[in-house]
Design a protein around this motif. Structure first.
Motif, short mmCIF file in Angstrom:
data_model
loop_
_atom_site.label_atom_id
_atom_site.label_comp_id
_atom_site.label_asym_id
_atom_site.label_seq_id
_atom_site.Cartn_x
_atom_site.Cartn_y
_atom_site.Cartn_z
N GLY A 41 3.41 5.72 -3.00
CA GLY A 41 4.36 6.70 -3.46
C GLY A 41 4.49 6.39 -5.13
N LEU A 42 4.09 5.65 -5.64
CA LEU A 42 4.01 5.21 -7.37
C LEU A 42 2.95 6.30 -7.61
N ALA A 43 1.73 6.34 -6.89
CA ALA A 43 0.73 7.32 -7.27
C ALA A 43 1.15 8.73 -7.26
N VAL A 44 1.81 9.11 -5.97
CA VAL A 44 2.37 10.41 -5.94
C VAL A 44 3.19 10.69 -7.28
N LEU A 67 0.89 -1.32 -0.26
CA LEU A 67 0.04 -0.02 0.09
C LEU A 67 0.93 1.29 -0.20
N LEU A 68 1.84 1.36 0.92
CA LEU A 68 2.76 2.46 0.87
C LEU A 68 3.59 2.64 -0.42
N PRO A 103 15.15 -2.94 -2.80
CA PRO A 103 16.29 -1.48 -2.79
C PRO A 103 15.26 -0.56 -3.63
N GLY A 104 14.94 0.63 -3.22
CA GLY A 104 14.56 1.80 -4.01
C GLY A 104 13.27 1.99 -3.44
N ASP A 105 12.62 0.96 -2.83
CA ASP A 105 11.00 1.25 -2.31
C ASP A 105 10.77 2.51 -1.49
N LEU A 106 12.05 2.44 -0.42
CA LEU A 106 11.71 3.55 0.39
C LEU A 106 11.72 5.07 -0.16
N ALA A 107 12.64 5.17 -1.29
CA ALA A 107 12.77 6.32 -1.83
C ALA A 107 11.56 6.70 -2.74
N THR A 108 10.87 5.58 -3.13
CA THR A 108 9.74 5.84 -3.93
C THR A 108 8.62 6.12 -2.88
N ILE A 109 8.46 5.77 -1.68
CA ILE A 109 7.26 6.01 -0.64
C ILE A 109 7.62 7.31 -0.23
N SER A 110 8.94 7.91 -0.05
CA SER A 110 9.01 9.03 0.62
C SER A 110 9.09 10.24 -0.31
#
Ligand code: GBH
Length: 463
Positions: free
Chosen positions: A208-211, A203-204, A284-291
């Motif tokens: 991030g992808l939707a943002v 969901l998170l 890797p990279g997910d948290l950059a997307t989410i933030s």
């Protein structure tokens, strides 16, 4: 700014958004109209025993065909903003591919109707109605759902991006993950702590992808998300109770705020859950997307949580909280609503102050706050709901207190505009400023709706 006037009123900033909120499955009905396909809530509601009295959202308030009348009612109350959700299964009937023009057309007309009435449209992209087809492929436990969500966001942004004032990517991902995949009390009704944590991450990621999709489409409105955040309080100052509060706060608040606003999961949550999962679903990279930066943070608040450490060995098999074994929840002393939820506006004030303290000075909105009561129609056809007025007044006073303390709180939305389908409780709980007769679908503005109109008109509430 927020001031206390000589007339004994609590005055709000002139730019304040006075809103009300709803969600697609709870109000629209017309579930087979114009190419809509089933969502997980259609499926879940059809299963015996899931919803009180066997209710479903198949018809509910009939807003899909009555939206003009409803915008007229909003306008009579004087709302400056209206938060609604867009039904994913109306837009992308096959979940990922193909655009359903007829479904998009409904929201296009709704947005224009709102703008014509001088009301800011606030659109939530996901208020729990996942296309069933995506659930059949694993739902939010499948990483692919996050990518599909971004595709859907892009389509909606393309169509409405020039007119929506604020976007919420998700509504209360805690509920989607921990009730939908944890306890099974919400659709899709699956159970398991690992599934709930996996769904949380996807969901998170979807957020991030939707943002990114909204930004790429060049939307003119603010981009945000709505979290059901809360103040979690220990029953006593015993360190064991403080630790119980820390664990619940981690899984209710920080597990969402930290990835979005700090780009990391809280270390104590990862440690608390290590017996269950190694969080291998985080790539890797997910948290950059989410933030990815958001323009505001939106919170939905109903009541604080009061918790203590339970005596050793006491297990709660029904808990949504994966590491809450040995935690007991207590009612806050004092009145409760028809949901059994405590009425305690200090929880809202504390939450708003805490967000600023821990996550910095940023624009905030309260995108849901309200109460269910057993309304009765009086002899004159009116509905007196003094408890709801007291609830709203008390919570708006808490918002005023936060603004006075310097919190950049820019708007408030009552849950809900209309009585509606209250998820697992069906039609047995009424949250509306406007009463709905489910036989005739007649709408009647309650005393609370008239009270809200007066508050909006003078931009202030009684102290
Ligand atoms: C919101 O969720 C929803 O956004 C809205 O659609 C809904 O109609 C409205 O509030 C009123 O319910 O630990 O299992 O006992 C409600 C937020 C958060 C309230 C979790 C209940 C405790 C669940 N919910 N909370 S549990």
């Amino acid at each position: 700014t927020a001031v206390r006037t000589t007339e004994g009123l609590l005055a709000f900033p002139s730019t304040f958004w006075w809103g009300a909120a709803t969600a697609a499955y709870q109000i629209e009905g017309s579930v087979e109209a114009d190419g809509r396909t089933p969502s997980i809530w259609d499926t879940f509601s059809a299963q015996p025993g899931r919803i009180d009295n066997g209710d479903t959202g198949a018809h509910t308030t009939g807003h899909y065909t009555r939206y003009r009348e409803d915008v007229g009612l909003m306008s009579s109350i004087g709302l400056s903003a209206y938060r609604f959700s867009i039904a994913w299964p109306r837009i992308r009937p096959t979940g990922g591919h193909g655009v359903n023009e007829a479904g998009l057309g409904f929201y296009d007309r709704l947005v224009d109707e709102l703008l014509g009435a001088g009301i800011r449209p606030v659109a939530t992209l996901y208020h729990w109605d996942l296309p069933q087809e995506l659930e059949d492929a694993g739902g939010w436990t499948n990483r692919d759902t996050a990518l599909r969500f971004a595709d859907y966001a892009a389509v909606v942004a393309q169509r409405l991006g020039d007119r929506v004032a604020m976007w919420n990517t998700l509504n209360e991902p805690w509920c989607s993950a921990f009730l939908g995949y944890g306890t099974g009390g919400h659709a899709p009704g699956r159970r398991g702590h690992v599934g709930a944590l996996t769904a949380t991450h996807h969901l998170l990621l979807g957020h991030g992808l939707a943002v990114a999709a909204l930004r790429a489409a060049g939307v003119t409105g603010q981009v945000s998300t709505a979290l059901n955040a809360g103040a979690v309080r220990p029953l006593t100052d015993d360190p064991a109770d403080a630790d119980a509060a820390r664990r619940i706060d981690g899984l209710l608040n920080r597990i969402f705020f930290d990835p979005i606003l700090r780009g990391a999961y809280p270390a104590d949550v990862l440690r608390d859950t290590e017996q269950l999962t190694d969080w291998h679903f985080v790539r890797p990279g997910d948290l950059a997307t989410i933030s990815a930066p958001v323009d505001a943070i939106c919170v939905n608040y109903y009541q604080p949580d009061l918790v203590s450490a339970a005596p050793d060995g006491e297990l709660d098999h029904g808990t949504p909280y994966p590491t809450a074994q040995g935690v007991r929840f207590h009612p806050t002393p004092g009145p409760v609503t028809h949901m059994g939820w405590s009425v305690d506006p200090t929880g809202l004030r504390d939450l708003l102050l805490r967000i600023r303290r821990d996550y910095g000075d940023r624009p905030l909105y309260v995108t849901e706050n309200g109460a269910a009561y057993e309304d009765r129609i009086g002899p004159d056809g009116g509905i007196d709901d003094p408890e709801r007025i007291a609830y709203l007044r008390g919570h708006l006073a808490a918002v005023h207190e936060a603004i006075s303390a310097g919190v950049d709180l820019r708007g408030y939305f009552v849950w809900s505009l209309l009585d509606n389908f209250e998820w697992a409780f069906g039609f047995s709980r009424r949250f509306g400023l406007i009463h709905v007769d489910y036989d005739t679908l007649a709408r009647t503005v309650k005393a609370s709706g008239h009270w809200y109109r007066a508050a909006i008109a003078r931009g202030a509430i009684e102290a």
